[in-house]
Design a protein around this motif. Structure first.
Motif, PDB file in Angstrom:
ATOM      1  N   THR A 110     -16.774   8.515 -36.699  1.00 49.03           N
ATOM      2  CA  THR A 110     -16.186   7.235 -36.225  1.00 49.03           C
ATOM      3  C   THR A 110     -16.612   7.022 -34.573  1.00 49.03           C
ATOM      4  O   THR A 110     -16.329   8.129 -33.792  1.00 49.03           O
ATOM      5  CB  THR A 110     -14.712   7.241 -36.316  1.00 49.03           C
ATOM      6  OG1 THR A 110     -14.248   7.494 -37.523  1.00 49.03           O
ATOM      7  CG2 THR A 110     -14.097   6.053 -35.740  1.00 49.03           C
ATOM      8  N   TYR A 111     -17.223   5.936 -34.281  1.00 55.25           N
ATOM      9  CA  TYR A 111     -17.841   5.757 -33.096  1.00 55.25           C
ATOM     10  C   TYR A 111     -16.760   4.671 -32.174  1.00 55.25           C
ATOM     11  O   TYR A 111     -16.169   3.850 -32.863  1.00 55.25           O
ATOM     12  CB  TYR A 111     -19.186   5.247 -33.147  1.00 55.25           C
ATOM     13  CG  TYR A 111     -20.116   6.052 -33.742  1.00 55.25           C
ATOM     14  CD1 TYR A 111     -20.946   6.883 -32.902  1.00 55.25           C
ATOM     15  CD2 TYR A 111     -20.272   6.362 -35.090  1.00 55.25           C
ATOM     16  CE1 TYR A 111     -21.865   7.766 -33.420  1.00 55.25           C
ATOM     17  CE2 TYR A 111     -21.149   7.050 -35.701  1.00 55.25           C
ATOM     18  CZ  TYR A 111     -22.134   7.726 -34.806  1.00 55.25           C
ATOM     19  OH  TYR A 111     -23.034   8.754 -35.232  1.00 55.25           O
ATOM     20  N   LYS A 112     -16.792   4.820 -30.885  1.00 55.19           N
ATOM     21  CA  LYS A 112     -16.186   3.894 -29.954  1.00 55.19           C
ATOM     22  C   LYS A 112     -17.364   2.844 -30.074  1.00 55.19           C
ATOM     23  O   LYS A 112     -18.503   2.898 -29.540  1.00 55.19           O
ATOM     24  CB  LYS A 112     -15.930   4.324 -28.749  1.00 55.19           C
ATOM     25  CG  LYS A 112     -15.211   3.496 -27.694  1.00 55.19           C
ATOM     26  CD  LYS A 112     -14.774   4.011 -26.298  1.00 55.19           C
ATOM     27  CE  LYS A 112     -14.452   2.923 -25.467  1.00 55.19           C
ATOM     28  NZ  LYS A 112     -14.137   3.385 -24.349  1.00 55.19           N
ATOM     29  N   SER A 113     -16.859   1.429 -30.650  1.00 59.69           N
ATOM     30  CA  SER A 113     -18.051   0.518 -30.772  1.00 59.69           C
ATOM     31  C   SER A 113     -17.763  -0.744 -29.789  1.00 59.69           C
ATOM     32  O   SER A 113     -16.886  -0.996 -29.373  1.00 59.69           O
ATOM     33  CB  SER A 113     -17.548  -0.143 -32.229  1.00 59.69           C
ATOM     34  OG  SER A 113     -16.434  -0.994 -32.227  1.00 59.69           O
ATOM     35  N   LYS A 114     -19.132  -1.104 -29.649  1.00 62.22           N
ATOM     36  CA  LYS A 114     -19.275  -2.460 -29.056  1.00 62.22           C
ATOM     37  C   LYS A 114     -20.108  -3.253 -30.002  1.00 62.22           C
ATOM     38  O   LYS A 114     -20.953  -2.880 -30.629  1.00 62.22           O
ATOM     39  CB  LYS A 114     -20.304  -2.070 -27.856  1.00 62.22           C
ATOM     40  CG  LYS A 114     -19.661  -1.410 -26.686  1.00 62.22           C
ATOM     41  CD  LYS A 114     -20.683  -1.291 -25.545  1.00 62.22           C
ATOM     42  CE  LYS A 114     -20.115  -0.519 -24.383  1.00 62.22           C
ATOM     43  NZ  LYS A 114     -20.805  -0.501 -23.337  1.00 62.22           N
ATOM     44  N   GLY A 164     -18.517 -13.552 -27.254  1.00 67.41           N
ATOM     45  CA  GLY A 164     -18.725 -12.953 -28.658  1.00 67.41           C
ATOM     46  C   GLY A 164     -18.868 -11.575 -28.654  1.00 67.41           C
ATOM     47  O   GLY A 164     -19.206 -10.894 -29.583  1.00 67.41           O
ATOM     48  N   ALA A 165     -18.153 -10.916 -27.485  1.00 70.50           N
ATOM     49  CA  ALA A 165     -18.233  -9.466 -27.369  1.00 70.50           C
ATOM     50  C   ALA A 165     -16.850  -8.764 -28.098  1.00 70.50           C
ATOM     51  O   ALA A 165     -15.856  -9.492 -27.659  1.00 70.50           O
ATOM     52  CB  ALA A 165     -18.609  -9.053 -25.887  1.00 70.50           C
ATOM     53  N   TYR A 166     -17.032  -7.878 -28.535  1.00 71.40           N
ATOM     54  CA  TYR A 166     -15.772  -7.142 -29.187  1.00 71.40           C
ATOM     55  C   TYR A 166     -16.090  -5.537 -28.957  1.00 71.40           C
ATOM     56  O   TYR A 166     -16.893  -4.993 -29.135  1.00 71.40           O
ATOM     57  CB  TYR A 166     -15.519  -7.276 -30.620  1.00 71.40           C
ATOM     58  CG  TYR A 166     -15.479  -8.539 -31.118  1.00 71.40           C
ATOM     59  CD1 TYR A 166     -14.276  -9.115 -31.457  1.00 71.40           C
ATOM     60  CD2 TYR A 166     -16.364  -9.685 -31.327  1.00 71.40           C
ATOM     61  CE1 TYR A 166     -14.205 -10.286 -31.879  1.00 71.40           C
ATOM     62  CE2 TYR A 166     -16.391 -10.881 -31.569  1.00 71.40           C
ATOM     63  CZ  TYR A 166     -15.174 -11.203 -31.944  1.00 71.40           C
ATOM     64  OH  TYR A 166     -15.049 -12.602 -32.284  1.00 71.40           O
ATOM     65  N   THR A 167     -14.907  -4.845 -28.805  1.00 67.12           N
ATOM     66  CA  THR A 167     -14.779  -3.335 -28.872  1.00 67.12           C
ATOM     67  C   THR A 167     -13.747  -3.019 -29.705  1.00 67.12           C
ATOM     68  O   THR A 167     -12.786  -3.488 -30.199  1.00 67.12           O
ATOM     69  CB  THR A 167     -14.543  -2.916 -27.422  1.00 67.12           C
ATOM     70  OG1 THR A 167     -12.930  -3.531 -26.925  1.00 67.12           O
ATOM     71  CG2 THR A 167     -15.261  -3.376 -26.315  1.00 67.12           C
TER      72      THR A 167
END
Length: 141
Positions: free
Chosen positions: A109-113, A95-98
């Motif tokens: 704009t952020y580097k996302s989790k 269920g994790a995404y980056t």
């Protein structure tokens, strides 16, 4: 030497197996990722929220702002309608995404989790060592 009708039967079995293999691989490729669909964002610093449509964009997932809501939950106009809020997003398992997430209220704009659990999506991101909790988004459809 094989009898002609037996040779045709073997060729038909091979053909049927080949068709089944193609259908199974196409079905797996066409299966939607659980992140796909419509998500209602948490309220931002201004109290506004949005409706994000997540869909494939190449081999990744992207989310486009399709509706914006004011602090009272009423639909409002926004210059960000049509803007990619989620981009370059890929599943990491469990269920994790980056990827990347754009924050309209901060213009960054952020580097996302992203962490999905049922119909809830926990969103967070970092830019230049500054991290932000984007709250929990709720899957609408």
């Amino acid at each position: 030497m094989l009898r002609p009708y037996l040779r045709e039967e073997i060729d038909m079995k091979r053909f049927a197996l080949a068709v089944a293999a193609v259908c199974l691989s196409a079905g797996a490729a066409l299966a939607a990722d659980p992140l796909e669909g419509y998500w209602r964002t948490a309220k931002d610093d201004n109290g506004n929220s949005g409706m994000i449509h997540v869909a494939p964009c190449g081999a990744q997932l992207c989310g486009t702002l399709v509706k914006a809501y004011d602090a009272n939950g009423k639909e409002m106009k926004s210059p960000n309608i049509g803007r990619k809020i989620i981009s370059e997003t890929v599943p990491k398992g469990g269920g994790a995404y980056t990827g990347k997430v754009y924050s309209p209220d901060r213009g960054k704009t952020y580097k996302s989790k992203l962490q999905m659990s049922g119909k809830s999506l926990k969103v967070s991101g970092c830019v230049l060592g500054i991290c932000r909790d984007g709250g929990a988004w709720v899957k609408v459809k």
